[in-house]
Enzyme design. Sequence first.
Site, PDB file in Angstrom:
ATOM      1  N   CYS A  82       0.849  -1.194   0.000  1.00 39.52           N
ATOM      2  CA  CYS A  82       0.000   0.000   0.000  1.00 39.52           C
ATOM      3  C   CYS A  82       0.883   1.242   0.000  1.00 39.52           C
ATOM      4  O   CYS A  82       1.712   1.418   0.896  1.00 39.52           O
ATOM      5  CB  CYS A  82      -0.926   0.038   1.209  1.00 39.52           C
ATOM      6  N   THR A  89      -0.970  -0.419  -6.703  1.00 36.49           N
ATOM      7  CA  THR A  89      -0.990   0.848  -7.448  1.00 36.49           C
ATOM      8  C   THR A  89       0.397   1.497  -7.506  1.00 36.49           C
ATOM      9  O   THR A  89       1.273   1.216  -6.690  1.00 36.49           O
ATOM     10  CB  THR A  89      -1.971   1.828  -6.780  1.00 36.49           C
ATOM     11  N   GLY A  97      -3.994  -4.981 -12.933  1.00 39.99           N
ATOM     12  CA  GLY A  97      -3.555  -3.640 -13.299  1.00 39.99           C
ATOM     13  C   GLY A  97      -4.283  -3.234 -14.577  1.00 39.99           C
ATOM     14  O   GLY A  97      -3.860  -3.602 -15.668  1.00 39.99           O
TER      15      GLY A  97
HETATM   16  C1  LIG Z   1      -9.820   2.675  -4.153  1.00 39.85           C
HETATM   17  C2  LIG Z   1      -8.802   1.579  -4.102  1.00 39.85           C
HETATM   18  C3  LIG Z   1      -8.514   0.963  -2.874  1.00 39.85           C
HETATM   19  C4  LIG Z   1      -7.560  -0.054  -2.807  1.00 39.85           C
HETATM   20  N1  LIG Z   1      -7.304  -0.665  -1.604  1.00 39.85           N
HETATM   21  C5  LIG Z   1      -6.421  -1.702  -1.547  1.00 39.85           C
HETATM   22  C6  LIG Z   1      -6.180  -2.418  -0.323  1.00 39.85           C
HETATM   23  O1  LIG Z   1      -6.798  -2.156   0.714  1.00 39.85           O
HETATM   24  N2  LIG Z   1      -5.250  -3.409  -0.325  1.00 39.85           N
HETATM   25  C7  LIG Z   1      -4.556  -3.757  -1.469  1.00 39.85           C
HETATM   26  O2  LIG Z   1      -3.721  -4.663  -1.431  1.00 39.85           O
HETATM   27  N3  LIG Z   1      -4.796  -3.130  -2.648  1.00 39.85           N
HETATM   28  C8  LIG Z   1      -5.701  -2.118  -2.712  1.00 39.85           C
HETATM   29  N4  LIG Z   1      -5.932  -1.488  -3.909  1.00 39.85           N
HETATM   30  C9  LIG Z   1      -5.184  -1.909  -5.129  1.00 39.85           C
HETATM   31  C10 LIG Z   1      -6.013  -2.806  -6.033  1.00 39.85           C
HETATM   32  O3  LIG Z   1      -6.388  -4.004  -5.355  1.00 39.85           O
HETATM   33  C11 LIG Z   1      -5.212  -3.171  -7.324  1.00 39.85           C
HETATM   34  O4  LIG Z   1      -4.007  -3.808  -6.941  1.00 39.85           O
HETATM   35  C12 LIG Z   1      -4.855  -1.951  -8.164  1.00 39.85           C
HETATM   36  O5  LIG Z   1      -5.891  -0.991  -8.138  1.00 39.85           O
HETATM   37  C13 LIG Z   1      -4.530  -2.326  -9.624  1.00 39.85           C
HETATM   38  O6  LIG Z   1      -5.619  -2.952 -10.260  1.00 39.85           O
HETATM   39  P1  LIG Z   1      -6.717  -2.117 -11.146  1.00 39.85           P
HETATM   40  O7  LIG Z   1      -5.952  -1.293 -12.125  1.00 39.85           O
HETATM   41  O8  LIG Z   1      -7.599  -3.167 -11.779  1.00 39.85           O
HETATM   42  O9  LIG Z   1      -7.467  -1.272 -10.180  1.00 39.85           O
HETATM   43  C14 LIG Z   1      -6.883  -0.462  -3.988  1.00 39.85           C
HETATM   44  C15 LIG Z   1      -7.189   0.152  -5.219  1.00 39.85           C
HETATM   45  C16 LIG Z   1      -8.145   1.155  -5.287  1.00 39.85           C
HETATM   46  C17 LIG Z   1      -8.449   1.782  -6.633  1.00 39.85           C
END
Ligand SMILES: Cc1cc2nc3c(=O)[nH]c(=O)nc-3n(C[C@H](O)[C@H](O)[C@H](O)COP(=O)(O)O)c2cc1C
Length: 304
Positions: free
Chosen positions: A128, A191, A241
């Site tokens: 995170c 992220t 991602g």
């Molecule tokens: C609003 C938000 C909250 C997130 N909270 C967490 C979290 O609590 N723990 C975690 O490991 N990843 C968290 N992530 C990361 C996502 O699980 C994921 O790894 C990342 O967004 C990339 O995938 P995507 O492009 O499909 O969103 C969060 C992402 C977003 C957008």
Amino acid sequence: MKVSLAGLELINPAIAASGTFGYGIEFEEIVSLERIGAFVTKGISLEPMAGHSAPRIVQTAAGMLNAIGLQNVGVEDYIQRKLPPLARYPLCKVIVNVFGYTVGDYIAVIERLNQAQGIAAYELNVSCPNVHAGGMAFGSDPGSLEYLVRRAKSASTRPLIVKLSPNVTSIAHMAKVAADAGADALSLTNTFLAMSIDVETRRPRLSNVTGGLSGPAIKPIALRMVYETARAVTIPILGMGGIVTPEDAVEFLLAGATAVQVGTASYADPRAVERLAHGLESWCRGHQVERVASLTGALEIPRA
Ligand SMILES: Cc1cc2nc3c(=O)[nH]c(=O)nc-3n(C[C@H](O)[C@H](O)[C@H](O)COP(=O)(O)O)c2cc1C
């Protein structure tokens, strides 16, 4: 459409990503939970966390920036109130994302979760970017990562998935460190550290100043990282991602992922992960792919 990874049997490889699917149960009237392979909960900490103040989310070109700050109800409330109703959906595996500020915090959360029924695996959030300690601090230092994963693995009675940070120089190196320390599988990517500025006010758009970038904007980078990781380790990879379409998911599978997670797409369409599960099945049928698992690592690189 079945896949197996780290001892888990999933009905299909489509998984809702942490932080974008609440504790899962909030989605029961929107998504047919029995039609997705699994979901990952919001990061769960030992004590409840309030997260950062607003604004915590900003839209960007082809993606979004967030700095939620790991708001969650804490492990006790999670086990008492959020987890039990999910017993109604036995086909959908529950993966709990675990967060701590210290190694002791992570272990305490795992030990408490070990006592609860209905959890398939843990996803250790060492990535995170939005908290002042813990999270990415572990995922970006090989020594800290090694120590945490080793301790977490010996505390855990369930498969341990380690979620890596992309904010490192060599993802392959960090992947190998986590695998050698005992991880049963790897999730990537979380992220990317990023920011956005309002030029009229000259202020950052997020209250936390910086945040994590997700969505289609990061897809090609995340894909490259999954590819590099797959060449460095033999344990399964959960790739994510910017995945929106079945073709996006197939790219991650070909690069070496065994399953895929959908995060930001659920903000645009809360049924995105279920649509992906269906779409992937149609894609496989249309391409005479009999077993989706056969796509994993099936990338063909032409010889020069
Ligand atoms: C609003 C938000 C909250 C997130 N909270 C967490 C979290 O609590 N723990 C975690 O490991 N990843 C968290 N992530 C990361 C996502 O699980 C994921 O790894 C990342 O967004 C990339 O995938 P995507 O492009 O499909 O969103 C969060 C992402 C977003 C957008």
